[in-house]
Design a protein around this motif. Sequence first.
Motif, PDB file in Angstrom:
ATOM      1  N   LEU A  68       0.992  -1.139  -0.046  1.00 17.62           N
ATOM      2  CA  LEU A  68      -0.074  -0.104  -0.053  1.00 17.62           C
ATOM      3  C   LEU A  68       1.077   1.402   0.043  1.00 17.62           C
ATOM      4  CD1 LEU A  68      -2.884  -1.012   2.286  1.00 17.62           C
ATOM      5  CD2 LEU A  68      -3.338   0.098   0.187  1.00 17.62           C
ATOM      6  N   GLY A  69       1.814   1.375   0.766  1.00 20.46           N
ATOM      7  CA  GLY A  69       2.793   2.481   0.878  1.00 20.46           C
ATOM      8  C   GLY A  69       3.322   2.708  -0.515  1.00 20.46           C
ATOM      9  N   ALA A  70       3.605   1.578  -1.239  1.00 19.03           N
ATOM     10  CA  ALA A  70       4.439   1.961  -2.432  1.00 19.03           C
ATOM     11  C   ALA A  70       3.444   2.224  -3.494  1.00 19.03           C
ATOM     12  CB  ALA A  70       5.036   0.529  -2.888  1.00 19.03           C
ATOM     13  N   ARG A  71       2.298   1.849  -3.345  1.00 22.05           N
ATOM     14  CA  ARG A  71       1.242   2.257  -4.296  1.00 22.05           C
ATOM     15  C   ARG A  71       0.818   3.709  -4.099  1.00 22.05           C
ATOM     16  NH1 ARG A  71      -1.366  -2.309  -6.002  1.00 22.05           N
ATOM     17  NH2 ARG A  71      -3.528  -1.315  -6.909  1.00 22.05           N
ATOM     18  N   ALA A  72       0.737   4.143  -2.656  1.00 27.60           N
ATOM     19  CA  ALA A  72       0.469   5.458  -2.448  1.00 27.60           C
ATOM     20  C   ALA A  72       1.469   6.373  -2.895  1.00 27.60           C
ATOM     21  CB  ALA A  72       0.235   5.747  -0.916  1.00 27.60           C
ATOM     22  N   ALA A  73       2.775   6.083  -2.730  1.00 27.81           N
ATOM     23  CA  ALA A  73       4.153   6.709  -3.048  1.00 27.81           C
ATOM     24  C   ALA A  73       3.875   6.883  -4.434  1.00 27.81           C
ATOM     25  CB  ALA A  73       5.224   6.160  -2.793  1.00 27.81           C
ATOM     26  N   SER A  74       3.578   6.211  -5.327  1.00 32.16           N
ATOM     27  CA  SER A  74       3.818   6.076  -6.998  1.00 32.16           C
ATOM     28  C   SER A  74       2.513   7.044  -7.237  1.00 32.16           C
ATOM     29  CB  SER A  74       3.659   4.777  -7.365  1.00 32.16           C
ATOM     30  OG  SER A  74       2.321   4.297  -7.313  1.00 32.16           O
ATOM     31  N   GLY A  75       1.523   7.449  -6.385  1.00 29.77           N
ATOM     32  CA  GLY A  75       0.793   8.412  -6.879  1.00 29.77           C
ATOM     33  C   GLY A  75      -1.010   7.802  -7.143  1.00 29.77           C
ATOM     34  N   ALA A  76      -0.969   6.702  -6.597  1.00 32.76           N
ATOM     35  CA  ALA A  76      -2.319   5.818  -6.782  1.00 32.76           C
ATOM     36  C   ALA A  76      -3.496   6.742  -5.976  1.00 32.76           C
ATOM     37  CB  ALA A  76      -2.383   4.571  -6.226  1.00 32.76           C
ATOM     38  N   LEU A  77      -4.523   6.774  -6.946  1.00 30.41           N
ATOM     39  CA  LEU A  77      -5.748   7.285  -6.440  1.00 30.41           C
ATOM     40  C   LEU A  77      -6.350   6.354  -5.534  1.00 30.41           C
ATOM     41  CD1 LEU A  77      -8.172   9.250  -6.795  1.00 30.41           C
ATOM     42  CD2 LEU A  77      -9.127   7.652  -8.616  1.00 30.41           C
ATOM     43  N   LEU A  78      -7.167   6.731  -4.299  1.00 28.84           N
ATOM     44  CA  LEU A  78      -7.835   5.972  -3.433  1.00 28.84           C
ATOM     45  C   LEU A  78      -9.386   6.188  -3.550  1.00 28.84           C
ATOM     46  CD1 LEU A  78      -7.711   3.975  -0.892  1.00 28.84           C
ATOM     47  CD2 LEU A  78      -7.848   6.045   0.480  1.00 28.84           C
ATOM     48  N   ILE A  79      -9.823   5.074  -3.698  1.00 30.02           N
ATOM     49  CA  ILE A  79     -11.294   5.022  -3.997  1.00 30.02           C
ATOM     50  C   ILE A  79     -11.932   4.677  -2.790  1.00 30.02           C
ATOM     51  CG2 ILE A  79     -13.304   4.635  -5.461  1.00 30.02           C
ATOM     52  CD1 ILE A  79     -11.755   4.263  -7.887  1.00 30.02           C
ATOM     53  N   LEU A  80     -12.916   5.453  -2.002  1.00 30.33           N
ATOM     54  CA  LEU A  80     -13.657   4.939  -1.038  1.00 30.33           C
ATOM     55  C   LEU A  80     -14.733   4.895  -1.136  1.00 30.33           C
ATOM     56  CD1 LEU A  80     -13.367   4.432   1.955  1.00 30.33           C
ATOM     57  CD2 LEU A  80     -13.656   7.148   2.716  1.00 30.33           C
ATOM     58  N   PRO A  81     -15.284   3.896  -1.522  1.00 35.94           N
ATOM     59  CA  PRO A  81     -16.872   3.864  -1.694  1.00 35.94           C
ATOM     60  C   PRO A  81     -17.644   4.110  -0.207  1.00 35.94           C
ATOM     61  CG  PRO A  81     -15.807   1.837  -2.181  1.00 35.94           C
ATOM     62  CD  PRO A  81     -15.029   2.612  -1.465  1.00 35.94           C
ATOM     63  N   VAL A  82     -18.841   4.877  -0.237  1.00 33.31           N
ATOM     64  CA  VAL A  82     -19.441   5.249   0.880  1.00 33.31           C
ATOM     65  C   VAL A  82     -21.020   4.616   0.416  1.00 33.31           C
ATOM     66  CG1 VAL A  82     -20.090   6.936   2.425  1.00 33.31           C
ATOM     67  CG2 VAL A  82     -17.998   7.156   1.100  1.00 33.31           C
ATOM     68  N   ALA A  83     -21.529   4.094   1.648  1.00 31.48           N
ATOM     69  CA  ALA A  83     -22.895   3.750   1.212  1.00 31.48           C
ATOM     70  C   ALA A  83     -23.919   3.695   2.389  1.00 31.48           C
ATOM     71  CB  ALA A  83     -22.890   2.044   0.801  1.00 31.48           C
ATOM     72  N   SER A  84     -24.871   2.718   2.566  1.00 32.05           N
ATOM     73  CA  SER A  84     -25.915   2.876   3.515  1.00 32.05           C
ATOM     74  C   SER A  84     -26.466   1.348   3.522  1.00 32.05           C
ATOM     75  CB  SER A  84     -26.920   3.893   3.091  1.00 32.05           C
ATOM     76  OG  SER A  84     -27.975   3.772   4.372  1.00 32.05           O
ATOM     77  N   LEU A  85     -26.820   1.041   4.862  1.00 32.59           N
ATOM     78  CA  LEU A  85     -27.572  -0.240   5.273  1.00 32.59           C
ATOM     79  C   LEU A  85     -29.020   0.100   5.294  1.00 32.59           C
ATOM     80  CD1 LEU A  85     -27.295  -3.503   5.379  1.00 32.59           C
ATOM     81  CD2 LEU A  85     -26.765  -2.977   8.036  1.00 32.59           C
ATOM     82  N   GLU A  86     -30.028  -0.259   4.360  1.00 33.32           N
ATOM     83  CA  GLU A  86     -31.258   0.386   4.618  1.00 33.32           C
ATOM     84  C   GLU A  86     -32.493  -0.482   3.865  1.00 33.32           C
ATOM     85  OE1 GLU A  86     -30.241   4.098   2.814  1.00 33.32           O
ATOM     86  OE2 GLU A  86     -31.162   3.668   1.020  1.00 33.32           O
TER      87      GLU A  86
END
Length: 257
Positions: free
Chosen positions: A15-33
Amino acid sequence: MDAPTEWMKLTAAELGARAASGALLILPVASLEQHGPHLVTGTDILLAGAVALETARRLRGRGLDSVVAPVVWTGLAEHHMAFGGTVTLDSATFQALLRGIVGSAARAGFRRVLLLNGHGGNSEAIGTAATELAVTFGIRVAGCTYWHLVPEAIAPHLERQLGLMHACEAETSLVWHVLPEGVRQERLPEAHGPMSTRVPGQPSGLLMRRSFREASASGVIGDARVASAEKGERLLASIAEACAEVLANPALWGEAG
Protein backbone atom coordinates in the motif's frame (compact mmCIF):
# COMPACT_ATOMS: atom_id res chain seq x y z
CA MET A 1 -0.80 -11.43 -12.59
CA ASP A 2 -2.10 -7.91 -12.00
CA ALA A 3 -1.54 -6.42 -8.57
CA PRO A 4 -4.65 -6.42 -6.35
CA THR A 5 -6.89 -3.37 -6.43
CA GLU A 6 -8.48 -3.75 -3.00
CA TRP A 7 -6.80 -2.19 0.05
CA MET A 8 -7.61 -5.22 2.22
CA LYS A 9 -5.81 -7.57 -0.20
CA LEU A 10 -2.54 -5.60 -0.09
CA THR A 11 0.19 -5.61 2.54
CA ALA A 12 1.14 -2.44 4.36
CA ALA A 13 4.36 -2.18 2.35
CA GLU A 14 2.50 -2.70 -0.92
CA LEU A 15 0.00 0.00 0.00
CA GLY A 16 2.79 2.39 0.87
CA ALA A 17 4.44 1.81 -2.48
CA ARG A 18 1.19 2.33 -4.37
CA ALA A 19 0.46 5.53 -2.45
CA ALA A 20 4.00 6.83 -3.04
CA SER A 21 3.62 6.20 -6.77
CA GLY A 22 0.52 8.42 -6.88
CA ALA A 23 -2.31 5.89 -6.84
CA LEU A 24 -5.81 7.28 -6.43
CA LEU A 25 -7.66 5.97 -3.37
CA ILE A 26 -11.33 5.27 -4.07
CA LEU A 27 -13.43 5.13 -0.90
CA PRO A 28 -16.95 3.78 -1.60
CA VAL A 29 -19.53 5.16 0.82
CA ALA A 30 -22.96 3.59 1.19
CA SER A 31 -25.80 2.75 3.58
CA LEU A 32 -27.53 -0.27 5.10
CA GLU A 33 -31.26 0.31 4.63
CA GLN A 34 -34.60 -0.87 3.31
CA HIS A 35 -34.91 -1.28 -0.43
CA GLY A 36 -38.55 -2.14 -0.92
CA PRO A 37 -40.08 -5.61 -0.74
CA HIS A 38 -37.71 -7.16 -3.27
CA LEU A 39 -34.12 -5.99 -2.69
CA VAL A 40 -31.68 -6.79 0.10
CA THR A 41 -30.81 -4.11 2.64
CA GLY A 42 -27.18 -4.16 1.48
CA THR A 43 -28.05 -2.85 -1.99
CA ASP A 44 -26.12 0.41 -1.69
CA ILE A 45 -23.12 -1.41 -0.21
CA LEU A 46 -23.07 -3.91 -3.07
CA LEU A 47 -23.44 -1.28 -5.77
CA ALA A 48 -21.01 1.31 -4.39
CA GLY A 49 -18.41 -1.43 -4.11
CA ALA A 50 -19.12 -2.80 -7.58
CA VAL A 51 -18.93 0.63 -9.22
CA ALA A 52 -15.68 1.40 -7.39
CA LEU A 53 -14.00 -1.86 -8.38
CA GLU A 54 -15.14 -1.74 -12.00
CA THR A 55 -14.07 1.90 -12.27
CA ALA A 56 -10.65 0.98 -10.88
CA ARG A 57 -10.36 -1.82 -13.43
CA ARG A 58 -11.10 0.59 -16.25
CA LEU A 59 -8.64 3.15 -14.90
CA ARG A 60 -6.00 0.43 -14.98
CA GLY A 61 -6.85 -0.13 -18.63
CA ARG A 62 -5.89 3.51 -19.15
CA GLY A 63 -2.57 2.96 -17.37
CA LEU A 64 -3.73 4.70 -14.18
CA ASP A 65 -3.35 3.09 -10.75
CA SER A 66 -6.01 3.14 -8.05
CA VAL A 67 -6.74 1.36 -4.78
CA VAL A 68 -10.28 0.65 -3.55
CA ALA A 69 -10.90 0.82 0.19
CA PRO A 70 -13.53 -1.33 1.90
CA VAL A 71 -17.03 0.14 1.62
CA VAL A 72 -18.19 2.46 4.39
CA TRP A 73 -21.37 0.51 5.00
CA THR A 74 -23.44 2.95 7.04
CA GLY A 75 -24.39 6.55 6.44
CA LEU A 76 -27.27 9.03 6.78
CA ALA A 77 -30.51 7.06 6.41
CA GLU A 78 -32.96 8.57 8.88
CA HIS A 79 -35.54 8.90 6.09
CA HIS A 80 -35.70 5.08 5.75
CA MET A 81 -36.00 4.23 9.45
CA ALA A 82 -39.79 3.92 9.44
CA PHE A 83 -39.55 0.79 7.28
CA GLY A 84 -37.10 -1.02 9.55
CA GLY A 85 -34.03 -2.90 8.37
CA THR A 86 -32.03 0.32 8.40
CA VAL A 87 -28.97 1.60 10.27
CA THR A 88 -28.28 5.33 10.40
CA LEU A 89 -25.66 7.66 11.81
CA ASP A 90 -26.04 11.28 12.81
CA SER A 91 -24.23 13.84 10.71
CA ALA A 92 -21.43 14.51 13.18
CA THR A 93 -20.61 10.81 13.52
CA PHE A 94 -20.68 10.32 9.75
CA GLN A 95 -18.29 13.21 9.17
CA ALA A 96 -16.01 11.97 11.95
CA LEU A 97 -15.94 8.49 10.41
CA LEU A 98 -14.90 9.86 7.02
CA ARG A 99 -12.33 12.10 8.67
CA GLY A 100 -10.76 9.14 10.43
CA ILE A 101 -10.57 7.02 7.26
CA VAL A 102 -9.27 9.76 4.97
CA GLY A 103 -6.86 10.95 7.64
CA SER A 104 -5.46 7.43 7.92
CA ALA A 105 -5.13 7.23 4.14
CA ALA A 106 -3.25 10.53 4.09
CA ARG A 107 -0.88 9.27 6.80
CA ALA A 108 -0.34 6.14 4.67
CA GLY A 109 0.84 8.39 1.84
CA PHE A 110 -2.21 8.81 -0.40
CA ARG A 111 -2.44 12.28 -1.91
CA ARG A 112 -5.60 11.80 -3.98
CA VAL A 113 -8.89 10.45 -2.62
CA LEU A 114 -12.30 9.99 -4.20
CA LEU A 115 -15.34 9.65 -1.94
CA LEU A 116 -17.56 7.54 -4.23
CA ASN A 117 -21.05 7.73 -2.79
CA GLY A 118 -23.77 5.18 -3.47
CA HIS A 119 -26.60 6.46 -1.24
CA GLY A 120 -28.74 9.50 -1.95
CA GLY A 121 -29.04 10.49 1.70
CA ASN A 122 -25.27 11.02 1.87
CA SER A 123 -25.01 13.31 -1.13
CA GLU A 124 -24.86 16.72 0.52
CA ALA A 125 -22.66 15.44 3.35
CA ILE A 126 -20.16 13.96 0.89
CA GLY A 127 -19.69 17.36 -0.72
CA THR A 128 -19.06 18.96 2.66
CA ALA A 129 -16.63 16.20 3.63
CA ALA A 130 -14.64 16.49 0.40
CA THR A 131 -14.06 20.20 0.95
CA GLU A 132 -13.22 19.99 4.64
CA LEU A 133 -10.96 16.93 4.39
CA ALA A 134 -8.92 18.44 1.57
CA VAL A 135 -8.21 21.47 3.74
CA THR A 136 -7.57 19.46 6.90
CA PHE A 137 -5.11 17.01 5.37
CA GLY A 138 -3.65 19.07 2.52
CA ILE A 139 -4.50 16.51 -0.17
CA ARG A 140 -6.85 16.35 -3.13
CA VAL A 141 -10.26 15.01 -2.09
CA ALA A 142 -13.13 14.73 -4.56
CA GLY A 143 -16.66 13.62 -3.76
CA CYS A 144 -19.49 12.39 -5.94
CA THR A 145 -22.67 10.34 -6.01
CA TYR A 146 -22.13 8.07 -8.98
CA TRP A 147 -25.51 8.54 -10.67
CA HIS A 148 -25.21 12.31 -10.32
CA LEU A 149 -21.68 12.23 -11.74
CA VAL A 150 -22.56 10.32 -14.93
CA PRO A 151 -26.34 10.48 -15.51
CA GLU A 152 -25.76 10.24 -19.25
CA ALA A 153 -24.38 6.73 -18.74
CA ILE A 154 -27.57 5.55 -17.03
CA ALA A 155 -30.61 7.03 -18.78
CA PRO A 156 -30.19 5.27 -22.18
CA HIS A 157 -30.45 1.84 -20.54
CA LEU A 158 -33.76 2.48 -18.76
CA GLU A 159 -37.31 1.99 -20.02
CA ARG A 160 -39.51 3.66 -17.40
CA GLN A 161 -37.20 6.10 -15.62
CA LEU A 162 -34.94 8.98 -16.58
CA GLY A 163 -32.31 8.02 -14.02
CA LEU A 164 -31.43 5.98 -10.95
CA MET A 165 -33.90 6.35 -8.08
CA HIS A 166 -34.40 3.95 -5.13
CA ALA A 167 -34.96 0.18 -5.32
CA CYS A 168 -35.94 1.01 -8.87
CA GLU A 169 -35.42 -0.28 -12.40
CA ALA A 170 -31.74 0.72 -12.28
CA GLU A 171 -30.80 -0.46 -8.79
CA THR A 172 -32.73 -3.70 -9.15
CA SER A 173 -31.04 -4.46 -12.47
CA LEU A 174 -27.61 -3.73 -11.02
CA VAL A 175 -28.17 -5.97 -7.99
CA TRP A 176 -29.56 -8.70 -10.27
CA HIS A 177 -26.25 -8.62 -12.14
CA VAL A 178 -23.92 -8.26 -9.13
CA LEU A 179 -25.72 -10.60 -6.69
CA PRO A 180 -28.66 -12.41 -8.32
CA GLU A 181 -29.92 -13.83 -5.03
CA GLY A 182 -30.25 -10.25 -3.76
CA VAL A 183 -33.44 -9.84 -5.82
CA ARG A 184 -36.62 -11.49 -4.53
CA GLN A 185 -38.15 -12.04 -7.94
CA GLU A 186 -41.51 -13.16 -6.58
CA ARG A 187 -41.95 -9.70 -5.01
CA LEU A 188 -41.25 -7.73 -8.20
CA PRO A 189 -44.96 -7.13 -8.96
CA GLU A 190 -45.06 -4.97 -5.80
CA ALA A 191 -41.80 -3.15 -6.56
CA HIS A 192 -42.99 0.20 -7.85
CA GLY A 193 -43.79 3.61 -6.46
CA PRO A 194 -43.85 7.30 -7.33
CA MET A 195 -41.17 8.78 -9.57
CA SER A 196 -40.07 11.34 -6.99
CA THR A 197 -39.94 11.89 -3.24
CA ARG A 198 -40.87 15.53 -3.77
CA VAL A 199 -44.36 16.84 -3.12
CA PRO A 200 -46.17 18.73 -5.89
CA GLY A 201 -44.68 22.19 -6.29
CA GLN A 202 -41.39 21.41 -4.52
CA PRO A 203 -38.56 22.64 -6.76
CA SER A 204 -35.30 20.73 -7.08
CA GLY A 205 -33.47 23.52 -5.29
CA LEU A 206 -35.52 23.13 -2.09
CA LEU A 207 -33.96 20.47 0.14
CA MET A 208 -36.27 18.81 2.65
CA ARG A 209 -35.73 15.31 3.98
CA ARG A 210 -38.94 13.49 4.82
CA SER A 211 -39.67 9.89 5.65
CA PHE A 212 -39.90 7.59 2.65
CA ARG A 213 -43.03 6.26 4.34
CA GLU A 214 -44.73 9.54 3.40
CA ALA A 215 -43.69 9.25 -0.23
CA SER A 216 -44.01 5.55 -1.02
CA ALA A 217 -46.05 2.77 0.55
CA SER A 218 -43.70 0.17 -0.94
CA GLY A 219 -40.44 1.93 -0.07
CA VAL A 220 -39.66 2.10 -3.80
CA ILE A 221 -39.14 5.24 -5.86
CA GLY A 222 -39.38 4.29 -9.53
CA ASP A 223 -40.47 1.05 -11.18
CA ALA A 224 -38.46 -2.15 -10.78
CA ARG A 225 -40.88 -4.39 -12.65
CA VAL A 226 -38.90 -4.07 -15.89
CA ALA A 227 -35.51 -4.75 -14.29
CA SER A 228 -33.21 -7.48 -15.60
CA ALA A 229 -29.73 -8.87 -14.99
CA GLU A 230 -28.77 -8.07 -18.58
CA LYS A 231 -29.75 -4.45 -18.10
CA GLY A 232 -27.69 -4.40 -14.90
CA GLU A 233 -24.61 -5.68 -16.71
CA ARG A 234 -24.90 -2.93 -19.29
CA LEU A 235 -25.50 -0.31 -16.62
CA LEU A 236 -22.45 -1.24 -14.58
CA ALA A 237 -20.18 -1.22 -17.61
CA SER A 238 -21.53 2.12 -18.80
CA ILE A 239 -21.32 3.77 -15.37
CA ALA A 240 -17.79 2.56 -14.69
CA GLU A 241 -16.51 3.57 -18.12
CA ALA A 242 -17.95 7.07 -17.72
CA CYS A 243 -16.58 7.41 -14.17
CA ALA A 244 -13.13 6.31 -15.32
CA GLU A 245 -13.18 8.86 -18.12
CA VAL A 246 -13.94 11.64 -15.65
CA LEU A 247 -11.31 10.54 -13.14
CA ALA A 248 -8.63 10.11 -15.79
CA ASN A 249 -8.69 13.86 -16.46
CA PRO A 250 -5.26 15.07 -15.21
CA ALA A 251 -6.60 18.57 -14.68
CA LEU A 252 -8.58 17.30 -11.68
CA TRP A 253 -5.52 16.13 -9.77
CA GLY A 254 -2.99 18.95 -9.57
CA GLU A 255 -0.77 19.27 -6.52
CA ALA A 256 -2.75 20.20 -3.39
CA GLY A 257 -1.88 23.21 -1.37
